[in-house]
Design a protein around this motif. Structure first.
Motif, PDB file in Angstrom:
ATOM      1  N   ILE A 173       0.878  -1.172   0.000  1.00 36.62           N
ATOM      2  CA  ILE A 173       0.000   0.000   0.000  1.00 36.62           C
ATOM      3  C   ILE A 173       0.917   1.224   0.000  1.00 36.62           C
ATOM      4  CG2 ILE A 173      -1.794   1.282   1.236  1.00 36.62           C
ATOM      5  CD1 ILE A 173      -2.667  -1.397   2.463  1.00 36.62           C
TER       6      ILE A 173
ATOM      7  N   ASP B 178       1.962   5.409  -0.433  1.00 41.66           N
ATOM      8  CA  ASP B 178       1.633   6.824  -0.326  1.00 41.66           C
ATOM      9  C   ASP B 178       1.745   7.395  -1.739  1.00 41.66           C
ATOM     10  OD1 ASP B 178       2.118   9.706  -0.126  1.00 41.66           O
ATOM     11  OD2 ASP B 178       2.153   9.377   2.028  1.00 41.66           O
TER      12      ASP B 178
ATOM     13  N   ALA C  31       3.642   2.657   2.563  1.00 36.93           N
ATOM     14  CA  ALA C  31       2.876   3.026   3.753  1.00 36.93           C
ATOM     15  C   ALA C  31       2.342   1.824   4.506  1.00 36.93           C
ATOM     16  CB  ALA C  31       1.713   3.940   3.365  1.00 36.93           C
TER      17      ALA C  31
ATOM     18  N   THR D 258     -10.085   4.656   7.764  1.00 32.72           N
ATOM     19  CA  THR D 258      -9.742   4.631   6.341  1.00 32.72           C
ATOM     20  C   THR D 258     -10.950   4.201   5.523  1.00 32.72           C
ATOM     21  OG1 THR D 258      -7.488   3.914   6.913  1.00 32.72           O
ATOM     22  CG2 THR D 258      -8.159   3.691   4.614  1.00 32.72           C
TER      23      THR D 258
ATOM     24  N   VAL E 296      -7.787   4.856   0.487  1.00 37.46           N
ATOM     25  CA  VAL E 296      -6.902   3.922  -0.223  1.00 37.46           C
ATOM     26  C   VAL E 296      -7.640   3.469  -1.477  1.00 37.46           C
ATOM     27  CG1 VAL E 296      -5.692   1.718  -0.180  1.00 37.46           C
ATOM     28  CG2 VAL E 296      -5.818   3.100   1.905  1.00 37.46           C
TER      29      VAL E 296
ATOM     30  N   ARG F  57      -4.823   9.816  -1.120  1.00 39.44           N
ATOM     31  CA  ARG F  57      -3.551   9.724  -0.407  1.00 39.44           C
ATOM     32  C   ARG F  57      -2.832   8.394  -0.639  1.00 39.44           C
ATOM     33  NH1 ARG F  57      -0.986  11.881   4.197  1.00 39.44           N
ATOM     34  NH2 ARG F  57       1.155  11.120   4.034  1.00 39.44           N
ATOM     35  N   TYR F  58      -3.569   7.285  -0.607  1.00 38.29           N
ATOM     36  CA  TYR F  58      -2.922   5.973  -0.660  1.00 38.29           C
ATOM     37  C   TYR F  58      -3.510   5.106  -1.773  1.00 38.29           C
ATOM     38  CZ  TYR F  58      -1.394   7.361   4.013  1.00 38.29           C
ATOM     39  OH  TYR F  58      -0.862   8.042   5.074  1.00 38.29           O
TER      40      TYR F  58
ATOM     41  N   GLN G 194      -3.118   0.878  -3.811  1.00 34.08           N
ATOM     42  CA  GLN G 194      -2.484  -0.417  -3.992  1.00 34.08           C
ATOM     43  C   GLN G 194      -2.951  -0.994  -5.320  1.00 34.08           C
ATOM     44  OE1 GLN G 194      -5.057  -2.050  -0.493  1.00 34.08           O
ATOM     45  NE2 GLN G 194      -4.325  -3.895  -1.548  1.00 34.08           N
TER      46      GLN G 194
END
Length: 410
Positions: free
Chosen positions: A153, A155, A162, A311, A346, A365-366, A368
Motif C-alpha cells: 500500500i 503513499d 505506507a 480509512t 486507499v 492519499r494511498y 495499492q
C-alpha cells in the motif's frame, strides 16, 4: 392478489409459474384421490404456498383453494428460483430431497403417480464438493496449509511504502493454490472464518518484527508499514474476538497502530449494532479500522457516521472506471466525502501510471494494485520492503504513456 372463499389459486397438475406469500386469510392445500378430496394443510399469514413445484421443478402436486378471503403476494418462478440459487447448495439439496420425499408420500397416500424431478445430480455434486472443501479447509488451518501474501500500500504523492494488506492463500495439497473466491464463502457459511481470521491475525503479529527490520533497511523509502487484515461480521460477533486481538498484540509487544482491520460494508450491515460496539473497543485500543470496497455495499450513512473507521477503501471497479466521466466523478465524490470526514482514502486496483497520476490529482492519499506490486509470500514481501527505494526508481523511470510523470521518493 385477492381470492374469495372457494376460489382456486391453482390445481394439481398445473405448471409451477409462481410461489405465493400469504398476507391475510387462509389457503387450504387439498389432494384428490379415489375416495374424494381432503385437506392436508392450511396456510395462513406469513406462509408460502406453491413453492414446491418451483424448488423441485415438478408440476403442482395438490390444489390450493381459499378457505376464507385471502390476500397473497405473487413471487414469479424466475425470482424465486434466483433467490434459491443464491442459497447454500447443501440447503438447496436438503430442500429438494425433502420435497421429493413429500411428493412420494402424497402420491402413495392418494394412489397417484406424481411427477418428480430426478436431475439433482449437479446439485448433489455441488453440495458434496462444498462439504468436502469445508472439511479440507478445517484440516488446512490445523496443518499449516494456509499462508499470507502481502500486497504493498503506497503513499501516492511520494511513493513511500505506507503499508501492506495481508491476503490469505490456501495451498491445497492436490489442487495447488485455491482462489479466496472459492474457499472464503465456504469459511463464512461454515463458521470456519473465525478460525481463519484468528490464524491470520496471529501470523501477522508473528511477522511484524521481521517487517520492521526490513523497513529499517530503507528508511528513505518506507516507514514501518501498517498491516491490514480482513475480518468478517462473524468475527465481530464471536465471543472474545477483541480480547484475543489485544492479547496477540500485547504478547508480541506490537504497537496497536500498526494493525488495521478491514471490513466490508455488507458485512457491517449483518449486525451493525454489534459491529459498532466491537469496532469502537478495538479503535479505542489504537487499532485502525478500514471500510473495504466502499460504495459497493448497502450501508446506511447513518451507521457509517457511527463507525470508528480510520480509512475508506475505494473498490477497484471504481478505479478501473475512471476512464469514463461518471466513474471519475464517483471516485472524486468518495475522496471528497473522506476529506469531510477527515479520514484518508486507499484506492484499490491501480494498474497503470495514468490511474496513479489521476488519483494524485484528485487528492487520493494511498493506493495499492499491480502497478506497485502483486500479493507476495512473506519472503518475497520482505525483500520488496527492503528494496522499496530501487522499486520506486523503476516505477518513476517507466513509460507513463499519457500520464505526466509523478514524483516518487527514493
Amino acid at each position: 392478489m385477492r381470492l374469495l372463499p372457494g376460489q382456486f389459486l391453482f390445481r394439481a397438475g398445473d405448471p409451477g409459474r409462481s410461489a405465493y406469500l400469504v398476507e391475510s386469510g387462509t389457503v387450504e392445500i387439498r389432494v384428490e384421490d379415489p375416495s374424494g378430496v381432503r385437506m392436508i394443510a392450511a396456510c395462513g399469514p406469513g406462509e408460502f404456498v406453491g413453492e414446491m413445484a418451483i424448488i423441485d421443478g415438478g408440476t403442482r402436486s395438490a390444489h390450493a383453494v381459499a378457505a376464507t378471503e385471502a390476500v397473497l403476494y405473487e413471487i414469479p418462478a424466475e425470482q424465486f428460483a434466483r433467490r434459491l440459487a443464491e442459497a447454500d447448495p447443501i440447503v438447496r439439496l436438503s430442500l429438494g430431497i425433502l420435497l421429493r420425499r413429500l411428493r412420494g408420500m402424497l402420491g402413495a397416500e392418494a394412489g397417484l403417480d406424481l411427477p418428480v424431478r430426478t436431475d439433482a445430480v449437479d446439485l448433489a455434486a455441488a453440495a458434496l464438493e462444498e462439504v468436502r472443501l469445508e472439511r479440507e479447509l478445517a484440516a488446512a488451518i490445523r496443518k499449516g496449509q494456509l499462508e499470507l501474501h502481502y500486497q504493498p500500500i503506497v503513499d501516492l504523492p511520494t511513493g513511500r511504502l505506507a503499508g501492506l494488506e495481508a491476503l490469505v492463500r490456501w495451498k491445497h495439497p492436490t489442487r495447488g493454490f485455491l482462489s479466496p473466491a472459492v474457499f472464503v464463502p465456504i469459511a463464512e457459511a461454515s463458521g470456519l472464518i473465525t478460525e481463519l481470521t484468528r490464524w491470520a491475525v496471529a501470523e501477522v503479529c508473528r511477522v511484524m518484527p521481521d517487517l520492521a527490520i526490513a523497513a529499517a533497511a530503507c528508511p528513505e523509502a518506507c516507514a514501518m508499514p501498517v498491516v491490514a487484515v480482513n475480518v468478517s461480521g462473524r468475527d465481530l460477533g464471536a465471543a472474545g474476538f477483541a480480547d484475543e486481538i489485544e492479547a496477540r498484540l500485547a504478547e508480541q509487544g506490537i504497537d496497536p497502530r500498526l494493525l488495521k482491520l478491514e471490513i466490508t460494508e455488507s458485512t457491517l450491515m449483518a449486525d451493525p449494532e454489534e459491529a459498532i460496539t466491537v469496532l469502537k473497543r478495538l479503535r479505542a485500543a489504537g487499532i485502525g479500522i478500514a471500510v473495504d470496497d466502499f460504495g459497493t455495499g448497502y450501508s446506511s450513512l447513518a451507521y457509517l457516521a457511527r463507525l470508528p473507521f480510520t480509512t475508506l477503501k475505494v473498490d477497484r471497479s471504481f478505479v478501473a472506471g475512471m476512464s469514463e466521466p461518471t466513474g471519475l466523478r464517483i471516485v472524486q465524490t468518495i475522496i471528497r466525502l473522506a476529506d469531510q470526514l477527515a479520514v484518508p482514502v486507499v484506492a484499490e486496483g491501480i494498474e497503470t501510471a495514468a490511474q496513479h497520476a489521476e488519483l494524485v490529482q484528485l487528492g487520493c492519499r494511498y493506493g495499492q494494485g499491480w502497478l506497485f506490486g502483486r500479493p507476495q509470500p512473506l519472503g518475497a514481501a520482505l525483500e520488496t520492503v527492503r528494496t522499496w527505494g530501487s522499486r520506486l526508481r523503476r516505477i518513476a523511470d517507466a513509460d507513463l504513456e499519457k500520464a505526466p510523470p509523478v514524483a516518487l521518493a527514493g
